[in-house]
Design an enzyme around this catalytic site. Structure first.
Site, PDB file in Angstrom:
ATOM      1  N   HIS A   8      -4.921  65.585 -24.473  1.00 57.41           N
ATOM      2  CA  HIS A   8      -5.112  64.185 -24.859  1.00 57.41           C
ATOM      3  C   HIS A   8      -3.887  63.340 -24.507  1.00 57.41           C
ATOM      4  O   HIS A   8      -3.383  62.567 -25.330  1.00 57.41           O
ATOM      5  CB  HIS A   8      -5.465  64.059 -26.340  1.00 57.41           C
ATOM      6  N   LYS A  41     -22.569  35.112   5.346  1.00 55.98           N
ATOM      7  CA  LYS A  41     -23.176  33.972   4.659  1.00 55.98           C
ATOM      8  C   LYS A  41     -24.611  33.765   5.133  1.00 55.98           C
ATOM      9  O   LYS A  41     -25.510  33.482   4.332  1.00 55.98           O
ATOM     10  CB  LYS A  41     -22.358  32.708   4.914  1.00 55.98           C
TER      11      LYS A  41
END
Length: 510
Positions: free
Chosen positions: A272, A140
């Site tokens: 596929h 922070k």
């Protein structure tokens, strides 16, 4: 706010000491005051380097068996103060709080402890409290503090302070903060998912830290990434980097072949995400030959997978086919050398790894989540609904076809004969279209469908499919059942000596 900050003090409290020694020595060389706790303090002392125990700052000992060491205003005040804020600076002086410029933390190994099948008490003890709080505080306050939140970042931090004589830029501090919040958010997600393993809370928390950018996504204009531990799943022996589409096909191939784990030699060719060739035989060589015969046209550029070792003879057959990926649990040495003759051909050894039990996919402005489809149809679970019953060989073909059907895009019909995929109708908008596609395809490759079996991923709302199948020579059918008009299909089968069984389980795959 100055861009560059020279490190004058550091708080080090880590679980893993790997790679820490050169950092400590460099900080000491640069005249940095080092604060530490517990085992890390002992480690630094053993290096012959001075270290200030955190207890000297807080005037409070480590308590509760080490559960509380750094949770104190004099520690967090030293981390969270804003150095350009006069009030903060004054309070540090008034309360004799030392400034802390760097926080180095490596958290307790919570995920590794869970994976080790440790007791719940041992797992709970590996929930880091002080460490995670130090990380959040330091990250922070990246404007003034550098946070090194993982052993994975030790080397980079050492390189920076060595190159810049202890000076760290704002850009680097913010980047370390980003890494730190990645560590803390992933850690919290892992803890939550452990507690929520029974899904008491309908909440989705996914955190994958092993991310890799792909060349592109499904198409060149799309960006793509893979998040997961690919190296745990596979040992790569050869070939180029896998693409987004390769990975989708590999996923489909692995899921399909897992249905046949431990069975006779089985070979699949996928294109596929669907099997265009599939066969089981006494040898893997014959299984491959039969799989390729199912659709030698679509096999071009496909993904190949075996449920057993690929031998030299099979490799020689495969080598004449252009294929993107080959997967097997093992290979003979000669087979590997043959397959490596194509430098871009991807050769993967499939490791025995448990797959996730949840499927996740994006949908609209959110995601869809479902349980993995772990139901596999078996002979024992079948309901015999027609007067004519399948023979033993037909039953085996029906289950074989059902397993393939489960892993083929809906609407789907699968045609099988003697444990060889004759053809499949995949991804059609009607089941009749899927069946007619499959029959047309089987005929185009000269398959004799007399005596073949048919599998459907969902029920037949009308008897048209069984009629078309019967006219093509198919005499045994497997389907879930459940239509309000099931009896129409049953009646047709009874009138035409077709055997039909119900599984009771639908296998849609969209």
């Amino acid at each position: 706010m100055s861009n560059e900050k020279t490190v004058k003090s550091a708080l080090i409290s880590v679980f893993s000491k790997d790679g820490l020694e050169p950092i400590v020595k460099k900080l000491n060389e640069q005249g940095v005051t080092i604060y530490s706790t517990g085992g890390t303090q002992t480690f630094i002392n053993d290096l012959g380097i001075d270290v200030v125990p955190v207890e000297e700052i807080t005037s409070y000992p480590s308590i509760l068996g080490g559960r509380v060491k750094t949770l104190h205003p004099k520690v967090f005040g030293g981390i969270l103060n804003r150095q350009n804020n006069e009030s903060d600076v004054k309070e540090l002086a008034d309360f004799e709080i030392p400034q802390i410029d760097v926080v180095i933390v490596d958290l307790y190994p919570f995920e590794k402890t869970v994976a080790s099948d440790a007791s719940e008490q041992d797992i709970i003890e590996k929930i880091d409290i002080g460490g995670i709080s130090l990380i959040r505080a330091a990250a922070k306050n990246f404007a003034d503090v550098t946070c090194v939140a993982s052993v994975n970042d030790y080397a980079e931090f050492l390189e920076i302070i060595s190159k810049n004589n202890g000076s760290i830029s704002l850009e680097d501090r913010k980047r370390f903060a980003t890494k730190a919040f990645n560590v803390s958010s992933h850690y919290d997600s892992a803890i939550f998912n452990y507690f929520n393993k029974d899904n008491q809370e309908v909440v989705l928390k996914i955190s994958e830290t092993n991310g890799k950018a792909l060349r592109y996504g499904e198409n060149p204009h799309q960006k793509g990434s893979f998040f997961g531990d690919f190296d745990a799943m596979f040992t790569k022996l050869n070939g180029k980097e896998l693409s987004y589409n390769n990975l989708l096909d590999v996923d489909a191939a692995v899921n399909l072949i897992n249905e046949f784990k431990g069975e006779a030699p089985t070979f699949a060719i996928l294109k596929h995400n669907n099997a265009c060739g599939f066969a089981q035989s006494e040898t893997i060589h014959q299984a491959y030959v039969d799989a390729l015969a199912g659709d030698p046209v679509s096999a071009f550029g496909g993904v190949l997978i075996s449920n057993t070792v690929i031998d030299k003879a099979t490799a020689e057959e495969i080598n004449s086919l252009f294929c993107e990926v080959i997967i097997a649990p093992a290979y003979e040495d000669e087979a590997v050398e043959i397959l490596k003759s194509k430098k871009n051909r991807i050769i993967l050894v499939l490791n025995d790894v448990e797959l996730p039990q949840t499927n996740v996919r994006s949908c609209l402005n959110g995601v869809l989540v479902q349980d993995r489809n772990n139901v596999t149809d078996t002979i024992e679970g079948l309901t015999y609904v027609t007067n004519n019953k399948p023979s033993q060989s037909e039953l085996e073909d029906l289950i074989f076809a059902s397993k393939i059907c489960k892993h083929t895009k809906s609407n789907t019909i699968i045609l099988v004969k003697n444990k060889q995929l004759c053809a499949g109708g995949t991804g059609q908008t009607s089941r009749v279209d899927a069946l007619e596609q499959a029959i047309h395809k089987a005929n185009s490759f000269n398959f004799d469908l007399n005596g073949a079996v048919m599998a459907s991923d969902a029920f037949f709302p009308f008897p048209d499919c069984v009629e078309i199948a019967n006219n093509a020579g198919i005499k045994a059918v497997i389907q879930p059942g459940g239509s309000i008009k099931d009896q129409l299909s049953i009646d047709y089968c009874n009138d035409n000596d077709v055997a039909m069984v119900f599984t009771g389980t639908r296998h849609f795959k969209h």
